[in-house]
Design a protein around this motif. Sequence first.
Motif, short mmCIF file in Angstrom:
data_model
loop_
_atom_site.label_atom_id
_atom_site.label_comp_id
_atom_site.label_asym_id
_atom_site.label_seq_id
_atom_site.Cartn_x
_atom_site.Cartn_y
_atom_site.Cartn_z
N LEU A 184 0.66 -1.36 0.01
CA LEU A 184 0.10 0.14 0.10
C LEU A 184 0.83 1.21 -0.20
O LEU A 184 0.69 2.25 -0.68
CB LEU A 184 -0.89 -0.03 1.18
N PRO A 185 1.91 1.41 0.79
CA PRO A 185 2.62 2.76 0.58
C PRO A 185 3.45 2.80 -0.61
O PRO A 185 3.52 3.92 -1.10
CB PRO A 185 3.63 2.43 1.85
N LYS A 186 3.54 1.77 -1.21
CA LYS A 186 4.28 1.68 -2.73
C LYS A 186 3.32 2.45 -3.81
O LYS A 186 3.67 2.82 -4.74
CB LYS A 186 4.87 0.46 -3.24
N VAL A 187 2.20 2.30 -3.69
CA VAL A 187 1.15 2.82 -4.68
C VAL A 187 0.44 4.04 -4.11
O VAL A 187 -0.48 4.72 -4.82
CB VAL A 187 0.02 1.91 -4.99
N ALA A 188 0.82 4.61 -2.81
CA ALA A 188 0.23 5.86 -2.21
C ALA A 188 0.97 7.19 -3.23
O ALA A 188 2.06 6.81 -3.56
CB ALA A 188 0.46 5.92 -0.82
N CYS A 189 0.21 8.07 -3.12
CA CYS A 189 0.69 9.09 -3.61
C CYS A 189 1.31 10.29 -2.73
O CYS A 189 2.07 11.24 -2.99
CB CYS A 189 -0.41 10.05 -4.39
N SER A 190 0.99 10.19 -1.29
CA SER A 190 1.25 11.02 -0.28
C SER A 190 2.68 10.51 0.12
O SER A 190 3.26 9.46 -0.18
CB SER A 190 0.27 10.85 0.72
N ASP A 191 3.18 11.24 0.85
CA ASP A 191 4.71 10.98 1.72
C ASP A 191 4.22 9.73 2.70
O ASP A 191 3.49 9.65 3.53
CB ASP A 191 4.94 11.99 2.58
N THR A 192 5.11 8.63 2.57
CA THR A 192 4.80 7.59 3.13
C THR A 192 6.04 7.10 4.15
O THR A 192 5.89 6.15 4.92
CB THR A 192 4.81 6.00 2.21
N SER A 193 6.96 8.01 4.29
CA SER A 193 8.00 7.68 5.25
C SER A 193 7.70 7.52 6.82
O SER A 193 8.20 6.36 7.29
CB SER A 193 8.86 8.94 5.09
N THR A 194 6.65 8.27 7.24
CA THR A 194 6.25 8.28 8.57
C THR A 194 5.60 6.72 8.69
O THR A 194 5.58 5.85 9.77
CB THR A 194 5.28 9.27 8.92
N THR A 195 4.57 6.50 7.92
CA THR A 195 3.87 5.09 8.00
C THR A 195 4.81 3.94 7.80
O THR A 195 4.83 2.94 8.39
CB THR A 195 3.01 4.93 6.73
N ILE A 196 5.83 4.00 6.89
CA ILE A 196 6.93 2.85 6.79
C ILE A 196 7.57 2.67 8.11
O ILE A 196 7.97 1.65 8.47
CB ILE A 196 7.82 3.20 5.28
N ILE A 197 8.12 3.87 8.54
CA ILE A 197 8.98 3.92 9.85
C ILE A 197 8.10 3.10 10.98
O ILE A 197 8.47 2.29 11.61
CB ILE A 197 9.51 5.12 10.39
N LEU A 198 6.84 3.88 11.20
CA LEU A 198 5.98 3.00 12.13
C LEU A 198 5.83 1.65 11.99
O LEU A 198 5.86 0.86 12.92
CB LEU A 198 4.49 3.94 12.16
N SER A 199 5.44 1.31 10.84
CA SER A 199 5.21 -0.14 10.21
C SER A 199 6.64 -1.05 10.90
O SER A 199 6.27 -2.13 11.51
CB SER A 199 4.99 -0.07 8.83
N TYR A 200 7.67 -0.61 10.43
CA TYR A 200 8.87 -1.31 10.73
C TYR A 200 9.25 -1.54 12.16
O TYR A 200 9.68 -2.56 12.75
CB TYR A 200 10.09 -0.81 9.88
N CYS A 201 8.84 -0.41 13.01
CA CYS A 201 9.47 -0.21 14.30
C CYS A 201 8.19 -1.12 15.10
O CYS A 201 8.75 -1.88 15.88
CB CYS A 201 9.34 1.16 14.79
N VAL A 202 7.13 -0.92 14.86
CA VAL A 202 5.93 -1.81 15.53
C VAL A 202 6.14 -3.22 15.34
O VAL A 202 5.88 -4.17 16.30
CB VAL A 202 4.80 -1.50 15.30
N GLY A 203 6.45 -3.47 13.95
CA GLY A 203 6.61 -4.72 13.19
C GLY A 203 7.82 -5.58 14.24
O GLY A 203 7.65 -6.70 14.35
N ALA A 204 8.83 -4.81 14.33
CA ALA A 204 10.00 -5.43 14.89
C ALA A 204 9.89 -6.04 16.30
O ALA A 204 10.11 -6.81 16.96
CB ALA A 204 11.13 -4.41 14.82
N ILE A 205 8.90 -5.08 17.09
CA ILE A 205 8.50 -5.21 18.31
C ILE A 205 7.83 -6.37 18.33
O ILE A 205 8.15 -7.25 19.12
CB ILE A 205 8.12 -4.18 19.05
#
Length: 309
Positions: A184-205
């Motif tokens: 989903l972030p790959k096909v989004a038109c908006s800035d996805t950096s925050t979403t990706i960082i949050l996803s990786y951090c929470v996913g790592a935990i």
Amino acid sequence: MEPNNLTGVSAFLLLGLSEDPQLQPLLFGLFLSMYLIAVSGNLFIVLAVISDSHLHTPMYFFLSNLSLADIGFISTTVPKMLVNIQAQNKSITYVGCLTQVYFFYFFGSLDSLLLTAMAYDRYVAICHPLHYTVIMNPRLCGFLVFMSFFIGLLYSQMHISGVSQLSFCKSVEIPHFFCDPPQLPKVACSDTSTTIILSYCVGAIIGGVPASLILFSYHRIVSSILKVSSSGGKYKAFSTCGSHLSVVCLFYGTGLGVYLSSAISSSTRKGAVASVMYTVVTPMLNPFIYSLRNRDIKRALRRLLCKTA
């Protein structure tokens, strides 16, 4: 939380595993068969545990909840794929996509947390056998399952909050057979950096902590088993956790394999094919692993089938 569609996109296109029309009937039959096997197999495990009083123990209590989680996990993705193939329609609504993302994270994290609870149960059974019934009392077992559900809901809610803030272009194609969250972030038109960082951090935990606890539990289990003098005692101890260890390796192994394959290969279609392993194959194989390696489950299943026959 109500999803905020920031761009007015009403539907996404799921490109599926193949665009070849001749392969669609084969894919439909294959995935329908795997789905029915997975649901019926896990449902038989749940019914066997409920119907047999000998299985009213912490290990099988966790196993029945794991089977329910597997039913939910595979039901999140496969039914929509089958409907799309049958209707020859690749679309999924915006709300439907977010719903898939929500339950994908929920049941995936629930699987991981329940496997951790089962590892702790095996640790107590082998390392502290004399105190097993005192430690693994019904209150603690219920609390562990409750916390697994609660953390899973919290985890999925955090992810869906980030995904719902993304804005999408008018024509969105997802090269997958379901709304795969990393796509989903790959096909989004908006800035996805925050979403990706949050996803990786929470996913790592949520992925790293349970995996670490499982590794720690089995480190202590192996250390205790090696202290047993008789080979028969070692075999009996290993056999009590063999099924669980097989499921853990299958769950984390396929997930890690999909992650590595997507990181190495630039082909999103290959990633979609690889993801079939942990979204479909793993929930389908879990009942067979437990039933084939466990005498109590096989005995309960035979009694259940005799009652229904």
